[in-house]
Design a protein around this motif. Structure first.
Motif: not given
Lengths: 182, 358, 133
Positions: A93-100, B1-15, C1-3
């Motif tokens: 959650l922290g990772g996604v929270y920080r990134a997105l 760009m940073k916004k791409v990193i986490m989903p990418a990491l998540l995808a890597v994790f799933l794979v 960051m909070v809404l």
């Protein structure tokens, strides 16, 4: 100072609520070992959306610790599983929270966060179970089934989180004194 | 760009999760060889290679089977032992062909250390009983006079001098209690020489040679209970490169009456001292890194009866599990540490006696 | 960051949610294909004659049947997840003496008749790779 105190109290309150749900869930027999609805996670998610990640991490941590102490499962396999699941889902959650984040166009809503939490939770539990308790390859065969259950329950808890957030918003609750404190 | 990193990491994790959890399927093959059903499992090299290695191992096994068969001379392949036996029976003095020399030398040394309880020179006796052939399997014991005559042969370690033997009309060298272990060891060694990272389990009709381990745990085997069908006596985790051999009185046997008219169970493990099936044991299991030694020792210790600890010590065997004729379980300290006895049907673990090695 | 207060209302479904849900479903699909075998799947009996696979039969279905070997007819029986040679035309009867076999990794054969029985599947039941005898 007042804000901090109020926040601490809120965290404690949310944690208490989560503990109650945690214990109620533990008392309901599960059809498949390892499969629980994870409704206590709803509280974590609500806190994440309203108070940020640090508060959510506190609530999740307190829930597992206090819950296991009350259930008498502290340091047992059950605790190891539930703690590893909680830690993994908080980190994810922290990772996604920080990134997105929460409020951008690309930020996921409650469903997305619930999915992240549930998958991380289940993956960590499976891994720990395999590592510590059942070092048998057959365990991995269960992974798809368990993760399917996780996904279904994530949709449910995501929806519940959304309902709860909307309800709290309509009430215009006055607990947001610490706005901007993060 | 940073916004791409986490989903990418998540995808890597799933794979990663996907591949990590998708354990390789071992390749497995069965074949009738060495007078039994041989089952071979190979893993650790990737599906295609596992299979390829198995195919080669199968061919090598068939070849070695022909080489070590005591009687069958096949038109194709080198029936070295059968050819040697044929020449010995014509009274020739024969130099052991090079591919057999290592096995002959090993077997001779085991004959010495077992004090003749394991002896390939009693092939004539085995043939007299009829246990050597599926087609001539016995239904009654031979006459005692014939047995005594068949026993009048020197021990194998005395026969073999400078890689040569001198023949006699009734001579027959039979490696029935050694060849399977030796051949499985050779097959395993050939695979490991080419693929050091391979894991394999070779099962020759219940005799096992293990290399490496499963991905998450060692190869785990169960020793069959000599009397209760479908039950295990014990389970053992095999070490890398270890062989498990069991000699039992419960598989190759026939029921008949002895000279006194008593109903008797005649099994195939013959005592070279008396010429009759060995008494005193129901089954005896040996673990050792050398498959040939494990095979020979399980026979020698079975034949030794209650005196097996002395023979074990002299042969260099430290892990032994035995069931005596009256059902008592005995083992060595090392075996007690490694084997887990299987509980009875009422959940009680059987008692076992630790026998100290001299 | 909070809404912030004006963005207080959260939508349940936004496109990142859909992307994540789709990813999850796809990952599940891949996992099912690669990992899942139905639980409680009955172990199977493979019959080989002269090293050639002849037939396979589920161990869950009780039955007796005959197999033609190179020597003659062997009678096999499957009962309660176990299998045995009832009779075989061999002289030594080692196959019949062996009795029931029920665990994967167990081997049973009639050498003279060139018939081999191999039990496959559900190693999880006993966790044993091979039986030593």
């Amino acid at each position: 100072m007042t804000a901090m105190r109020l926040k601490d109290q809120q965290i404690a309150g949310f944690a208490a609520l989560a503990v109650v749900i945690h214990i109620l869930e533990a008392s309901v027999p599960s059809p498949l070992p390892g499969v629980k609805p994870g409704l206590a996670n709803v509280v974590t998610l609500v806190v994440l959306f309203r108070h940020g990640w640090i508060a959510a991490a506190w609530v999740a941590g307190l829930r597992v610790l206090v819950g296991s102490l009350l259930l008498g499962s502290f340091m047992t396999p059950t605790f190891m599983l539930s703690a590893s699941g909680a830690i993994a889902s908080v980190i994810a959650l922290g990772g996604v929270y920080r990134a997105l984040g929460l409020q951008h166009a690309w930020s996921p809503g409650p469903l997305g966060y619930a999915l992240v939490a549930a998958w991380a939770h289940m993956a960590a539990q499976l891994f720990v179970a395999w590592l510590l308790f059942i070092p048998h390859d057959g365990l991995w065969r269960l992974a798809p089934v368990l993760l399917t259950a996780s996904t279904v329950f994530a949709v449910v808890s995501g929806w519940a989180t959304w309902k709860l957030l909307s309800w709290l918003a309509e009430r215009g609750s006055a607990d947001r004194v610490d706005e901007g404190a993060c | 760009m940073k916004k791409v990193i986490m989903p990418a990491l998540l995808a890597v994790f799933l794979v990663w999760l996907m591949f990590f959890s998708n354990r390789e399927k071992p390749a497995q093959m069965q074949t009738l060889a060495m007078g039994t059903l041989v089952d071979m499992t190979v893993l650790g090299l990737g599906g295609q290679t596992n299979y390829q290695v198995l195919q080669n191992a199968m061919l090598q096994l068939r070849e070695l089977e022909t080489v070590w068969h005591p009687d069958r001379i096949k038109p194709e392949g080198q029936a070295l032992l059968a050819e040697l036996n044929r020449r010995l029976q014509q009274g020739e003095t024969v130099t052991v062909p090079q591919p057999l020399q290592q096995g002959f030398a090993d077997a001779a040394s085991y004959t010495g250390t077992s004090n003749g309880l394991f002896d390939p020179a009693i092939g004539g006796l085995v043939k007299l009983w009829g246990f050597h052939s599926d087609e001539q399997f016995p239904s009654a014991p031979p006459a005692d006079a014939d047995i005594q005559q068949a026993l009048a042969t020197p021990h194998f370690d005395d026969l073999l001098q400078n890689h040569a033997l001198t023949g006699r009309a009734d001579m027959r060298v039979d490696f029935g209690a050694f060849a399977k272990g030796f051949v499985l060891k050779e097959v395993a060694a050939a695979i490991v020489a080419e693929y050091p990272q391979a894991s394999l389990l070779l099962n020759g009709g219940g005799d096992l040679v293990a290399v490496g381990q499963r991905p998450s745990r060692p190869w785990r085997i169960a020793v069959r209970h000599p009397r209760e069908q479908g039950r295990y006596l014990a389970t053992i985790a095999l070490k890398d490169g270890e062989a498990a051999f069991t000699s039992g009185d419960y598989e190759r046997f026939f029921d008949s009456v002895d000279a006194q008219g008593q109903a008797q169970h005649f099994h195939h493990i013959l005592d070279p001292r008396s010429g009759w099936p060995a008494k005193g044991s129901q089954s005896l299991t040996v673990l050792h890194a050398d498959g040939g030694l494990a095979d020979a020792a399980s026979t020698a210790l079975f034949v030794a009866g209650d005196d097996w600890p002395a023979v074990a010590a002299s042969m260099g065997i430290t892990a032994v599990l035995r069931v005596t004729a009256d059902g008592q379980i005995e083992w060595t300290a090392e075996m007690a540490e490694r084997a887990e006895l299987t509980p009875n049907s009422d959940g009680v673990k059987p008692q076992a006696v630790v026998r100290a090695l001299p | 960051m909070v809404l912030s207060r004006k963005r207080w209302f959260v939508r349940f479904l936004k496109w990142p949610d859909l992307v994540m849900a789709a990813t999850a479903v796809m990952a599940l699909g891949v996992l099912y294909v690669s990992l899942w075998q139905p639980a409680g799947q009955a172990a199977e009996l493979q019959v080989l004659v002269d090293n050639e696979p002849l037939l396979s039969a589920p161990l869950s279905h009780n039955q007796t049947f005959s197999v033609e070997g190179t020597l003659g007819t062997s009678e096999l029986e499957i009962r309660d997840g176990k299998v045995r040679f009832v009779s075989s035309p061999c002289r030594n009867q080692v196959c019949v003496h062996h009795g029931w076999a029920s665990h994967s990794g167990e081997l049973l054969a009639c050498l003279p008749n060139r018939i081999a029985l191999v039990l496959e599947g559900e190693a999880a039941v006993n966790d044993i790779d091979a039986v030593n005898f």
